[in-house]
Structure formats: C-alpha cells, structure tokens
Design a protein around this motif. Structure first.
Motif, PDB file in Angstrom:
ATOM      1  N   TYR A  44       0.800  -1.229   0.000  1.00 42.46           N
ATOM      2  CA  TYR A  44       0.000   0.000   0.000  1.00 42.46           C
ATOM      3  C   TYR A  44       0.833   1.280   0.000  1.00 42.46           C
ATOM      4  O   TYR A  44       0.744   2.091   0.910  1.00 42.46           O
ATOM      5  CB  TYR A  44      -0.987  -0.036   1.167  1.00 42.46           C
ATOM      6  CG  TYR A  44      -1.884  -1.257   1.093  1.00 42.46           C
ATOM      7  CD1 TYR A  44      -3.040  -1.241   0.324  1.00 42.46           C
ATOM      8  CD2 TYR A  44      -1.536  -2.447   1.743  1.00 42.46           C
ATOM      9  CE1 TYR A  44      -3.848  -2.363   0.224  1.00 42.46           C
ATOM     10  CE2 TYR A  44      -2.338  -3.580   1.647  1.00 42.46           C
ATOM     11  CZ  TYR A  44      -3.483  -3.527   0.889  1.00 42.46           C
ATOM     12  OH  TYR A  44      -4.282  -4.640   0.773  1.00 42.46           O
ATOM     13  N   ASP A  45       1.707   1.439  -1.040  1.00 44.91           N
ATOM     14  CA  ASP A  45       2.233   2.784  -1.271  1.00 44.91           C
ATOM     15  C   ASP A  45       1.123   3.530  -2.005  1.00 44.91           C
ATOM     16  O   ASP A  45       0.006   3.011  -2.147  1.00 44.91           O
ATOM     17  CB  ASP A  45       3.556   2.734  -2.050  1.00 44.91           C
ATOM     18  CG  ASP A  45       3.407   2.113  -3.439  1.00 44.91           C
ATOM     19  OD1 ASP A  45       2.284   1.656  -3.789  1.00 44.91           O
ATOM     20  OD2 ASP A  45       4.384   2.064  -4.198  1.00 44.91           O
ATOM     21  N   SER A  46       1.378   4.760  -2.506  1.00 48.13           N
ATOM     22  CA  SER A  46       0.218   5.487  -3.046  1.00 48.13           C
ATOM     23  C   SER A  46      -0.329   4.797  -4.303  1.00 48.13           C
ATOM     24  O   SER A  46      -1.549   4.694  -4.476  1.00 48.13           O
ATOM     25  CB  SER A  46       0.537   6.958  -3.275  1.00 48.13           C
ATOM     26  OG  SER A  46       1.441   7.080  -4.310  1.00 48.13           O
ATOM     27  N   ARG A  47       0.539   4.243  -5.151  1.00 43.52           N
ATOM     28  CA  ARG A  47       0.052   3.505  -6.331  1.00 43.52           C
ATOM     29  C   ARG A  47      -0.703   2.236  -5.915  1.00 43.52           C
ATOM     30  O   ARG A  47      -1.748   1.899  -6.463  1.00 43.52           O
ATOM     31  CB  ARG A  47       1.250   3.154  -7.245  1.00 43.52           C
ATOM     32  CG  ARG A  47       0.897   2.394  -8.496  1.00 43.52           C
ATOM     33  CD  ARG A  47       0.078   3.240  -9.456  1.00 43.52           C
ATOM     34  NE  ARG A  47      -0.371   2.474 -10.603  1.00 43.52           N
ATOM     35  CZ  ARG A  47      -1.600   2.570 -11.128  1.00 43.52           C
ATOM     36  NH1 ARG A  47      -2.505   3.406 -10.618  1.00 43.52           N
ATOM     37  NH2 ARG A  47      -1.931   1.848 -12.170  1.00 43.52           N
ATOM     38  N   GLY A  48      -0.148   1.538  -4.914  1.00 37.84           N
ATOM     39  CA  GLY A  48      -0.793   0.307  -4.440  1.00 37.84           C
ATOM     40  C   GLY A  48      -2.178   0.592  -3.861  1.00 37.84           C
ATOM     41  O   GLY A  48      -3.119  -0.171  -4.088  1.00 37.84           O
ATOM     42  N   SER A  49      -2.304   1.701  -3.142  1.00 36.61           N
ATOM     43  CA  SER A  49      -3.620   2.053  -2.577  1.00 36.61           C
ATOM     44  C   SER A  49      -4.605   2.369  -3.704  1.00 36.61           C
ATOM     45  O   SER A  49      -5.778   1.999  -3.628  1.00 36.61           O
ATOM     46  CB  SER A  49      -3.494   3.249  -1.618  1.00 36.61           C
ATOM     47  OG  SER A  49      -2.731   2.869  -0.485  1.00 36.61           O
ATOM     48  N   GLU A  50      -4.113   3.041  -4.763  1.00 33.43           N
ATOM     49  CA  GLU A  50      -4.991   3.328  -5.924  1.00 33.43           C
ATOM     50  C   GLU A  50      -5.419   2.030  -6.597  1.00 33.43           C
ATOM     51  O   GLU A  50      -6.583   1.838  -6.945  1.00 33.43           O
ATOM     52  CB  GLU A  50      -4.199   4.106  -6.997  1.00 33.43           C
ATOM     53  CG  GLU A  50      -4.183   5.587  -6.852  1.00 33.43           C
ATOM     54  CD  GLU A  50      -3.200   6.205  -7.872  1.00 33.43           C
ATOM     55  OE1 GLU A  50      -2.767   7.319  -7.595  1.00 33.43           O
ATOM     56  OE2 GLU A  50      -2.871   5.577  -8.918  1.00 33.43           O
TER      57      GLU A  50
ATOM     58  N   TYR B  45      -9.108 -13.124  -7.302  1.00 34.25           N
ATOM     59  CA  TYR B  45      -7.707 -12.708  -7.122  1.00 34.25           C
ATOM     60  C   TYR B  45      -6.913 -12.830  -8.423  1.00 34.25           C
ATOM     61  O   TYR B  45      -5.689 -12.722  -8.422  1.00 34.25           O
ATOM     62  CB  TYR B  45      -7.064 -13.531  -5.991  1.00 34.25           C
ATOM     63  CG  TYR B  45      -7.674 -13.182  -4.655  1.00 34.25           C
ATOM     64  CD1 TYR B  45      -7.096 -12.212  -3.845  1.00 34.25           C
ATOM     65  CD2 TYR B  45      -8.872 -13.775  -4.237  1.00 34.25           C
ATOM     66  CE1 TYR B  45      -7.671 -11.857  -2.630  1.00 34.25           C
ATOM     67  CE2 TYR B  45      -9.457 -13.418  -3.023  1.00 34.25           C
ATOM     68  CZ  TYR B  45      -8.855 -12.457  -2.233  1.00 34.25           C
ATOM     69  OH  TYR B  45      -9.428 -12.092  -1.039  1.00 34.25           O
ATOM     70  N   ASN B  46      -7.627 -13.079  -9.520  1.00 37.31           N
ATOM     71  CA  ASN B  46      -6.977 -13.262 -10.817  1.00 37.31           C
ATOM     72  C   ASN B  46      -7.893 -12.672 -11.875  1.00 37.31           C
ATOM     73  O   ASN B  46      -8.325 -13.358 -12.779  1.00 37.31           O
ATOM     74  CB  ASN B  46      -6.816 -14.768 -11.057  1.00 37.31           C
ATOM     75  CG  ASN B  46      -5.517 -15.060 -11.737  1.00 37.31           C
ATOM     76  OD1 ASN B  46      -4.926 -14.165 -12.349  1.00 37.31           O
ATOM     77  ND2 ASN B  46      -5.076 -16.300 -11.644  1.00 37.31           N
ATOM     78  N   ASP B  47      -8.184 -11.378 -11.739  1.00 37.96           N
ATOM     79  CA  ASP B  47      -9.211 -10.757 -12.573  1.00 37.96           C
ATOM     80  C   ASP B  47      -8.776 -10.654 -14.033  1.00 37.96           C
ATOM     81  O   ASP B  47      -7.585 -10.593 -14.325  1.00 37.96           O
ATOM     82  CB  ASP B  47      -9.530  -9.367 -12.017  1.00 37.96           C
ATOM     83  CG  ASP B  47      -8.313  -8.454 -12.072  1.00 37.96           C
ATOM     84  OD1 ASP B  47      -8.202  -7.671 -13.012  1.00 37.96           O
ATOM     85  OD2 ASP B  47      -7.441  -8.561 -11.181  1.00 37.96           O
ATOM     86  N   SER B  48      -9.780 -10.577 -14.901  1.00 39.21           N
ATOM     87  CA  SER B  48      -9.490 -10.599 -16.344  1.00 39.21           C
ATOM     88  C   SER B  48      -8.837  -9.298 -16.802  1.00 39.21           C
ATOM     89  O   SER B  48      -8.128  -9.282 -17.807  1.00 39.21           O
ATOM     90  CB  SER B  48     -10.776 -10.863 -17.133  1.00 39.21           C
ATOM     91  OG  SER B  48     -11.747  -9.930 -16.748  1.00 39.21           O
ATOM     92  N   ALA B  49      -9.041  -8.193 -16.074  1.00 43.50           N
ATOM     93  CA  ALA B  49      -8.433  -6.918 -16.493  1.00 43.50           C
ATOM     94  C   ALA B  49      -6.977  -6.802 -16.031  1.00 43.50           C
ATOM     95  O   ALA B  49      -6.277  -5.855 -16.395  1.00 43.50           O
ATOM     96  CB  ALA B  49      -9.246  -5.759 -15.933  1.00 43.50           C
ATOM     97  N   GLY B  50      -6.525  -7.717 -15.218  1.00 42.49           N
ATOM     98  CA  GLY B  50      -5.115  -7.706 -14.788  1.00 42.49           C
ATOM     99  C   GLY B  50      -4.802  -6.678 -13.701  1.00 42.49           C
ATOM    100  O   GLY B  50      -3.638  -6.345 -13.480  1.00 42.49           O
ATOM    101  N   VAL B  51      -5.827  -6.200 -13.002  1.00 42.09           N
ATOM    102  CA  VAL B  51      -5.573  -5.181 -11.965  1.00 42.09           C
ATOM    103  C   VAL B  51      -4.873  -5.805 -10.746  1.00 42.09           C
ATOM    104  O   VAL B  51      -3.951  -5.224 -10.183  1.00 42.09           O
ATOM    105  CB  VAL B  51      -6.888  -4.483 -11.544  1.00 42.09           C
ATOM    106  CG1 VAL B  51      -6.605  -3.402 -10.495  1.00 42.09           C
ATOM    107  CG2 VAL B  51      -7.591  -3.877 -12.748  1.00 42.09           C
ATOM    108  N   THR B  52      -5.297  -7.010 -10.361  1.00 46.23           N
ATOM    109  CA  THR B  52      -4.653  -7.663  -9.207  1.00 46.23           C
ATOM    110  C   THR B  52      -3.197  -8.003  -9.554  1.00 46.23           C
ATOM    111  O   THR B  52      -2.314  -7.904  -8.692  1.00 46.23           O
ATOM    112  CB  THR B  52      -5.439  -8.919  -8.781  1.00 46.23           C
ATOM    113  OG1 THR B  52      -6.824  -8.573  -8.678  1.00 46.23           O
ATOM    114  CG2 THR B  52      -4.962  -9.433  -7.435  1.00 46.23           C
ATOM    115  N   ALA B  53      -2.959  -8.366 -10.799  1.00 45.06           N
ATOM    116  CA  ALA B  53      -1.577  -8.630 -11.235  1.00 45.06           C
ATOM    117  C   ALA B  53      -0.740  -7.359 -11.091  1.00 45.06           C
ATOM    118  O   ALA B  53       0.389  -7.392 -10.572  1.00 45.06           O
ATOM    119  CB  ALA B  53      -1.573  -9.122 -12.685  1.00 45.06           C
ATOM    120  N   ALA B  54      -1.308  -6.221 -11.501  1.00 49.01           N
ATOM    121  CA  ALA B  54      -0.564  -4.956 -11.390  1.00 49.01           C
ATOM    122  C   ALA B  54      -0.321  -4.601  -9.923  1.00 49.01           C
ATOM    123  O   ALA B  54       0.753  -4.096  -9.559  1.00 49.01           O
ATOM    124  CB  ALA B  54      -1.343  -3.839 -12.091  1.00 49.01           C
TER     125      ALA B  54
END
Ligand code: SAH
Ligand code: AVI
Length: 323
Positions: A42-48, A209-218
């Motif tokens: 949870y840095d600022s990018r991680g929180s976003e 935890y493995n969404d199709s848009a790849g947000v969790t991966a990011a």
C-alpha cells in the motif's frame, strides 16, 4: 520475525531503525521460500490499485460487505454511546465507514489507522466535507504494533471497526494475537465490528484474485516497483508474473510472483538468485466459516455476539464484545 542475516545484509545507505521496508525485503528474499509482507502493497500507487480492485466484477468482497453494512448499519451503530469513538484499523479510503458514520451523528471522534499516508489524506478530505462536525483523526501506523490513540480520545468508549477481511491477510494464530491487541486497545467495554470473508467455491475465489483486467496482477507486481524505487532494486517487472492459487489445506488464497526465467536481482547492493518458476509469496487471504472465526475471537478473549451475512453466504460481519 527478522531473518538473522537481514541487518547484516542491509547496506549502510539505509538507516537501520527507520527502514523497516528495506529490512523486511532483505529478510524475506533471504528465505528458502522467498516472501514479502503484504502490508507493503500500500504505497500510493498500491492504494490506488486496491481501490480499482474493489470495483472489479470478480472481486465480490467489497460490494457484498458494503451491502451488508447498508442493511444493518443501524444495528451495528446501536452499541456506540453518544461521545464514543470509532477506531478503524486499515481504514484505506474509509468509504465503507461512511455507511456507519451516517448512523452516528453524535460520535465523539473517528480515529483512522492505516500504513498508507495517501489513503488517509484522501479519506480525511472526503469525510470532512461530508460530515463537517466530525472530529477525524488519521493515525499513520502499523495496527499490529500497539498504536497510541490521540490522548484526548483515549478515555472515551471505543468501538473498533475492521472491515474488508484484512484480518484474513494474517495467519489464524496472528489474527488471534491481533484481536488480543485490539481488545486491550478498545477496553474497557470495547466492541469490535469485523468483516471476514467466508469459505466458498475455490473457482470463485481464484477469479476474485486473478481478474481478467489484470488489476490484481498490477497490484502484486507494484511491490517490485516499490522495491526498485525505495530500496534500490533491479527487478525487471516483465520477468515475473502474478499467480493466485487456492490452498485448500490452509483455507487460503495465496498470491505469488513467479520468476519467468533464471535470473539474478540486485536489492540494496545484494544479489538474489531466482530459478525459473521460483516464487515470492506476497499474500495470504484466509477464508473462514462463521464458527472458525468465532473460535479465533474467543481464543483472543472476545465474546462473539451478532453475525450478519449476505443471502449467498459470501461474506460475514461479526460483532465481538467484551464482558
Ligand atoms: N478497510 C478498507 C481497506 C482494506 S485494504 C476496505 O475494507 O475496503 C487494507 C488496508 O489496510 C489498506 O488501506 C492498507 O494500507 C491497510 N493495512 C494493511 N496492513 C496494515 C497494517 N499492518 N497496519 C495498518 N494498516 C494496514
Ligand atoms: C485487503 N485484503 C483483505 C485484500 C484481500 O482480499 O485479501 C487484499 C487483496 N489482495 C488481492 N486482492 C485484494
């Protein structure tokens, strides 16, 4: 626990006492199963990115818990006396909190504890404009170490709020210890409202935890970018991939970063070797039955009281009281 070599491994350019992140990274990467503590997501990018996760169609916990809170907020608020204080652990954007705050017009103060400064700052701004008379007190810190509450609020009746199933990111033994710390902080007469994700079909869990848009991966890979920036790392983000698996024995989702090839990575002047397929274990997300969680709460000295869940039994919100 600090790996015996972690302090030795740390190069001099990092202040030993305050560079908790660097110490934890060197410790975690030195273990046979490499690991990184999930609170550093949870840095600022991680929180976003986490906020983006909460809006994904596959990530059912946030919308399910929000609906439970919306239906039962008045019951949850009915044990908070006038002038009492609401203390939230891992408050993030405090969006769910607004649902409770709407039922608590005579609250004496809202203490929001989080490691993410950016999340706390954004939340305070929003809350102050929606609830102009509310006394909002952000506290930047790790909730697992006893956090000092603002002195003028410490003597008030305290209700804890710990939504999101953040408690699931700890092992059950650590969750028990944390609930004990919270009990001491909220006593005497303290009460805790805690959100806990329920056990369910493994396929639904893995998709969340493995969404199709790849947000969790990011979100997962952002931890490597944070190491590169803050600890002087040479991670090539394209050389790792996100993985989320359900571990049925332990009843938990595990997130890993998998090395796509044999490679050496430098961190704080040290080299770490990765073999193809070797992983860094970055997060656990334990799933409980209602009974299992109540047992953990009881072992921590709490008395389980009401439990609210959705009609599909995806998510639970527990009321714990002290007697
Ligand atoms: N409560 C919000 C956010 C959950 S995300 C919700 O239910 O949606 C988890 C939050 O806990 C993040 O904001 C993260 O920064 C914070 N967090 C994680 N580990 C923490 C720790 N050890 N101490 C304090 N905050 C922590
Ligand atoms: C904050 N915590 C409860 C989330 C979870 O579901 O374990 C963090 C998360 N990791 C991946 N997606 C969401």
């Amino acid at each position: 626990m600090l790996h015996p070599n972690a302090r030795e491994l740390l190069s001099e350019r990092f202040a030993l006492d305050d560079d908790e992140f660097a110490i934890a990274v060197l410790d975690g990467l030195s273990r046979p199963q490499k690991t990184l503590p999930c609170r550093f997501f949870y840095d600022s990018r991680g929180s976003e990115l986490f906020e983006e996760i909460t809006r994904l169609p596959e990530y059912y916990p946030t919308r399910t818990e929000t609906a439970i809170l919306e239906t039962h907020a008045a019951e949850m608020a009915d044990g908070v006396p006038d002038g009492g204080v609401l203390v939230e652990f891992g408050s993030g954007s405090s969006i769910k909190t607004e649902i409770l705050l709407g039922e608590l017009p005579r609250l004496g103060g809202y203490v929001a504890i989080d490691v993410s400064q950016s999340a706390l700052g954004g939340a305070k701004q929003r809350l102050v404009s929606r609830f102009p008379t509310l006394d909002v007190r952000p506290v930047i810190g790790d909730f697992s170490h006893p956090v000092a509450l603002p002195a003028d609020l410490a003597g008030r009746h305290k209700t804890g709020f710990f939504p999101g199933s953040t408690i699931g990111n700890l092992t059950p033994a650590a969750a028990q210890r944390l609930l004990r710390v919270f009990r001491a902080l909220l006593s005497p007469g303290g009460r805790l409202i805690v959100g806990v994700d329920l056990k369910k079909d493994a396929r639904k869990l893995v998709l969340a935890y493995n969404d199709s848009a790849g947000v969790t991966a990011a979100f997962n890979l952002n931890l490597l970018a944070r190491i590169n920036r803050e600890v002087g790392g040479s991670f090539d983000l394209d050389a790792f991939r996100h993985e989320a698996i359900y571990n049925p024995r332990d009843g938990r989702i595990e997130m890993h970063l998998v090395s796509r090839r044999d490679q050496d990575v430098a961190v704080a002047g040290r080299r770490f070797r990765f073999r193809t397929g070797e992983t860094i274990h970055t997060e656990n997300s334990y799933k409980y039955s209602v009974r299992q969680f109540q047992d953990v709460a009881r072992a921590a000295g709490w008395t389980p009281a009401r439990v609210w869940a959705d009609a599909n039994d995806l998510f639970s919100v527990h009321e714990l009281i002290t007697r």
